[in-house]
Design a protein around this motif. Sequence first.
Motif, PDB file in Angstrom:
ATOM      1  N   ALA A 118      42.955  38.413  44.066  1.00 24.74           N
ATOM      2  CA  ALA A 118      42.432  37.462  45.048  1.00 24.74           C
ATOM      3  C   ALA A 118      43.476  36.383  45.347  1.00 24.74           C
ATOM      4  CB  ALA A 118      41.142  36.831  44.561  1.00 24.74           C
ATOM      5  N   LEU A 119      44.177  35.917  44.314  1.00 30.64           N
ATOM      6  CA  LEU A 119      45.236  34.931  44.522  1.00 30.64           C
ATOM      7  C   LEU A 119      46.373  35.507  45.349  1.00 30.64           C
ATOM      8  CD1 LEU A 119      45.413  33.234  40.994  1.00 30.64           C
ATOM      9  CD2 LEU A 119      44.619  32.213  43.152  1.00 30.64           C
ATOM     10  N   ALA A 120      46.713  36.767  45.100  1.00 26.99           N
ATOM     11  CA  ALA A 120      47.752  37.416  45.901  1.00 26.99           C
ATOM     12  C   ALA A 120      47.326  37.486  47.355  1.00 26.99           C
ATOM     13  CB  ALA A 120      48.052  38.810  45.356  1.00 26.99           C
ATOM     14  N   GLY A 121      46.047  37.817  47.594  1.00 23.69           N
ATOM     15  CA  GLY A 121      45.522  37.830  48.956  1.00 23.69           C
ATOM     16  C   GLY A 121      45.572  36.470  49.596  1.00 23.69           C
ATOM     17  N   LEU A 122      45.246  35.429  48.832  1.00 24.07           N
ATOM     18  CA  LEU A 122      45.305  34.068  49.367  1.00 24.07           C
ATOM     19  C   LEU A 122      46.741  33.651  49.696  1.00 24.07           C
ATOM     20  CD1 LEU A 122      42.641  32.330  47.126  1.00 24.07           C
ATOM     21  CD2 LEU A 122      42.582  32.516  49.641  1.00 24.07           C
ATOM     22  N   ARG A 123      47.691  34.095  48.886  1.00 21.32           N
ATOM     23  CA  ARG A 123      49.106  33.798  49.192  1.00 21.32           C
ATOM     24  C   ARG A 123      49.520  34.465  50.502  1.00 21.32           C
ATOM     25  NH1 ARG A 123      49.489  34.277  43.642  1.00 21.32           N
ATOM     26  NH2 ARG A 123      50.181  36.429  43.718  1.00 21.32           N
TER      27      ARG A 123
END
Length: 129
Positions: A118-123
């Motif tokens: 999810a953090l990778a997607g947000l980045r």
Amino acid sequence: MSSAEHFTQTPLDRDEGYRLLDVLQDEATQSAALPGLEDLAPGFADWIVTSLFGGTYQREGLSLRDRQLLNLAALTAMGGVEPQLTGHVKTCLRLGMTREEIVEAFVHLAPYTGVPKALAGLRVAAAAL
């Protein structure tokens, strides 16, 4: 009776596929998604556009917005597909989704895909937005 006689025919509309691709993605996004693919695998990009945008996307039952949310979810779950995810974030914007809706989609995915994905997607979203 053959198997083909039991199945509903799936229309594949090449021209409609390219028309829809132009609606969903700007030229820069299209170029970034499949760089050099024609030289490496001639005809493969055309197959993708025809079967996906001229086939799967033509099915009834889901709006383009819903399809894009599913794309965000699937690509986030897969991980390692940042170029495609970037393109789909931009497509969400083209379809009228807000920045907040896109960000919330990634936040919502955290318990399902894992916080790191999810953090990778947000980045990706932060860079694309």
